[in-house]
Scaffold this motif. Structure first.
Motif, PDB file in Angstrom:
ATOM      1  N   SER A 159      -4.231   3.678  16.060  1.00  0.00           N
ATOM      2  CA  SER A 159      -4.288   2.172  15.849  1.00  0.00           C
ATOM      3  C   SER A 159      -5.287   1.794  14.539  1.00  0.00           C
ATOM      4  O   SER A 159      -6.056   2.857  14.215  1.00  0.00           O
ATOM      5  N   LEU A 160      -5.207   0.644  14.171  1.00  0.00           N
ATOM      6  CA  LEU A 160      -6.118   0.140  13.166  1.00  0.00           C
ATOM      7  C   LEU A 160      -7.383   0.049  13.665  1.00  0.00           C
ATOM      8  O   LEU A 160      -8.246   0.243  12.821  1.00  0.00           O
ATOM      9  N   ILE A 178       4.374  11.599   7.840  1.00  0.00           N
ATOM     10  CA  ILE A 178       4.967  10.845   9.018  1.00  0.00           C
ATOM     11  C   ILE A 178       5.242   9.361   8.785  1.00  0.00           C
ATOM     12  O   ILE A 178       6.304   8.695   9.029  1.00  0.00           O
ATOM     13  N   VAL A 179       4.325   8.788   7.587  1.00  0.00           N
ATOM     14  CA  VAL A 179       4.602   7.329   7.453  1.00  0.00           C
ATOM     15  C   VAL A 179       5.791   7.108   6.723  1.00  0.00           C
ATOM     16  O   VAL A 179       6.400   5.743   6.915  1.00  0.00           O
ATOM     17  N   THR A 180       6.707   8.104   6.518  1.00  0.00           N
ATOM     18  CA  THR A 180       8.134   7.805   5.667  1.00  0.00           C
ATOM     19  C   THR A 180       9.180   7.952   6.906  1.00  0.00           C
ATOM     20  O   THR A 180      10.272   7.374   6.721  1.00  0.00           O
ATOM     21  N   PHE A 181       8.797   8.239   8.153  1.00  0.00           N
ATOM     22  CA  PHE A 181       9.684   8.490   9.194  1.00  0.00           C
ATOM     23  C   PHE A 181      10.446   7.080   9.734  1.00  0.00           C
ATOM     24  O   PHE A 181       9.663   6.031   9.755  1.00  0.00           O
ATOM     25  N   LEU A 187       2.845   2.564  12.381  1.00  0.00           N
ATOM     26  CA  LEU A 187       1.933   3.200  11.387  1.00  0.00           C
ATOM     27  C   LEU A 187       1.970   2.563  10.105  1.00  0.00           C
ATOM     28  O   LEU A 187       0.908   2.488   9.199  1.00  0.00           O
ATOM     29  N   ARG A 188       3.177   2.293   9.609  1.00  0.00           N
ATOM     30  CA  ARG A 188       3.118   1.466   8.095  1.00  0.00           C
ATOM     31  C   ARG A 188       2.434   0.197   8.173  1.00  0.00           C
ATOM     32  O   ARG A 188       1.726  -0.265   7.411  1.00  0.00           O
ATOM     33  N   PHE A 229       5.720   6.668  -1.513  1.00  0.00           N
ATOM     34  CA  PHE A 229       6.063   5.691  -0.462  1.00  0.00           C
ATOM     35  C   PHE A 229       4.947   4.766   0.072  1.00  0.00           C
ATOM     36  O   PHE A 229       5.247   3.541   0.307  1.00  0.00           O
ATOM     37  N   ILE A 230       3.811   5.244  -0.049  1.00  0.00           N
ATOM     38  CA  ILE A 230       2.572   4.380   0.456  1.00  0.00           C
ATOM     39  C   ILE A 230       2.302   3.667  -0.569  1.00  0.00           C
ATOM     40  O   ILE A 230       2.069   2.384  -0.344  1.00  0.00           O
ATOM     41  N   ALA A 231       2.475   3.782  -2.007  1.00  0.00           N
ATOM     42  CA  ALA A 231       2.365   2.949  -2.839  1.00  0.00           C
ATOM     43  C   ALA A 231       3.269   1.693  -2.886  1.00  0.00           C
ATOM     44  O   ALA A 231       2.667   0.526  -3.152  1.00  0.00           O
ATOM     45  N   ASP A 232       4.420   2.177  -2.772  1.00  0.00           N
ATOM     46  CA  ASP A 232       5.556   0.890  -2.693  1.00  0.00           C
ATOM     47  C   ASP A 232       5.173   0.124  -1.170  1.00  0.00           C
ATOM     48  O   ASP A 232       5.322  -0.902  -1.651  1.00  0.00           O
ATOM     49  N   LEU A 233       4.672   0.752  -0.183  1.00  0.00           N
ATOM     50  CA  LEU A 233       4.365   0.062   1.055  1.00  0.00           C
ATOM     51  C   LEU A 233       3.372  -1.125   0.805  1.00  0.00           C
ATOM     52  O   LEU A 233       3.425  -2.047   1.332  1.00  0.00           O
ATOM     53  N   ARG A 234       2.284  -0.532  -0.112  1.00  0.00           N
ATOM     54  CA  ARG A 234       1.125  -1.392  -0.297  1.00  0.00           C
ATOM     55  C   ARG A 234       1.215  -2.258  -1.495  1.00  0.00           C
ATOM     56  O   ARG A 234       0.456  -3.056  -1.867  1.00  0.00           O
ATOM     57  N   GLY A 235       2.528  -2.216  -2.289  1.00  0.00           N
ATOM     58  CA  GLY A 235       2.697  -2.998  -3.302  1.00  0.00           C
ATOM     59  C   GLY A 235       1.665  -2.518  -4.462  1.00  0.00           C
ATOM     60  O   GLY A 235       1.186  -3.371  -5.459  1.00  0.00           O
ATOM     61  N   GLU A 236       1.394  -1.099  -4.650  1.00  0.00           N
ATOM     62  CA  GLU A 236       0.722  -0.567  -5.691  1.00  0.00           C
ATOM     63  C   GLU A 236       1.460   0.294  -6.624  1.00  0.00           C
ATOM     64  O   GLU A 236       2.506   0.626  -6.100  1.00  0.00           O
TER      65      GLU A 236
END
Ligand SMILES: [Zn+2]
Ligand SMILES: [Zn+2]
Length: 260
Positions: A159-160, A178-181, A187-188, A229-236
């Protein structure tokens, strides 16, 4: 430039010998992955791992006992001896896994406590594996004053609130494929909210290949897919995320920064 902050290079089926390991690392380097942290899970395997990784200046090592490998306990003497090597930049992976192994909690805790003690004593950061054991993990880190050595919660899926509690103790949070699953919505949401200065990326290869490589053996080169994937998710941008996660890696693992 990217760093794979957690991989098991000695366990890749794709790299059974020196030539194939060279190829795996060259493939990753061609994608801009500059450094790797090769993580130990059993002390009996440390020396063989160290020998195999010897030729590579950009591969750092850890020494430790994984919570799912505690049947022989942990020898603090062996751990200290292996950790004295300057390429060993962390203790672990250690921690608690009540998801896969709910029946030996006490053995896991004892093994974890010993490794926290050694890490604090020799001042090398901890690599923590934690699954379904939030409170006990934090309690053992606090009781052992792990804020003195810091480290990372790797392959984070909790958790956060747990991330924040660890961050307050000086820890970093490392995110795997796992963040891509498909089923990783919770988690995202956590990953969107993690502070830039505490985020790391990893493959945990050979396990957990990210989308779009599901079904294949994971390899360090795929940390670029995780990062994108994480960059896209966070808008970076990928460049921005690569730059701060690399800086974070060398802040967390100060022994690696010295050898860089
Ligand atoms: Zn792990
Ligand atoms: Zn691992």
């Amino acid at each position: 430039m990217l760093v794979d902050s957690h991989c098991h290079l000695d366990r890749l089926k794709a790299a059974p010998d020196e030539a194939s390991l060279n190829a795996v690392l060259t493939d990753a380097a061609a994608l801009g992955i500059s450094h790797f942290l090769c993580v130990n899970v059993r002390l009996q395997e440390f020396e063989a791992m160290q020998q195999r990784m010897q030729p590579y200046n950009n591969v750092f090592l850890s020494a430790g006992v994984h919570p799912l490998d505690v049947e022989n306990g942990v020898s603090a003497d062996d751990l200290r001896r292996f950790a004295a090597n300057e390429r060993v930049v962390a203790i672990g992976e250690t921690g608690l896994d009540y998801f896969y192994s709910p029946d030996n909690k006490r053995e896991q805790q004892q093994c974890f406590e010993t490794q926290v003690e050694v890490a604090v004593d020799i001042n090398k950061p901890l690599i923590i594996h934690t699954r379904d054991a939030r409170q006990d993990t934090l309690d053992i880190l606090k009781a052992g004053h792990a804020e003195k050595c810091g480290g990372v919660l790797h392959c984070f899926t909790e958790s956060l609130e747990m991330a924040q509690a660890a961050i307050e103790m000086g820890f970093y949070i490392s995110i795997s494929g796992i963040v891509t699953f498909r089923n990783a919505d919770a988690l995202r949401e956590v990953v969107k909210q993690l502070p830039k200065e505490r985020l790391l990326v990893e493959t945990d290869s050979p396990f957990l290949a990210p989308i779009p490589h599901r079904g294949k053996e994971n390899q360090p080169a795929f940390v670029k897919d995780v990062a994108q994937f994480i960059a896209d998710l966070r808008g970076e941008s990928l460049e921005e995320l690569a730059s701060y996660t690399t800086a974070n890696f060398f802040n967390c693992f100060k022994g690696a920064a010295k050898l860089r």
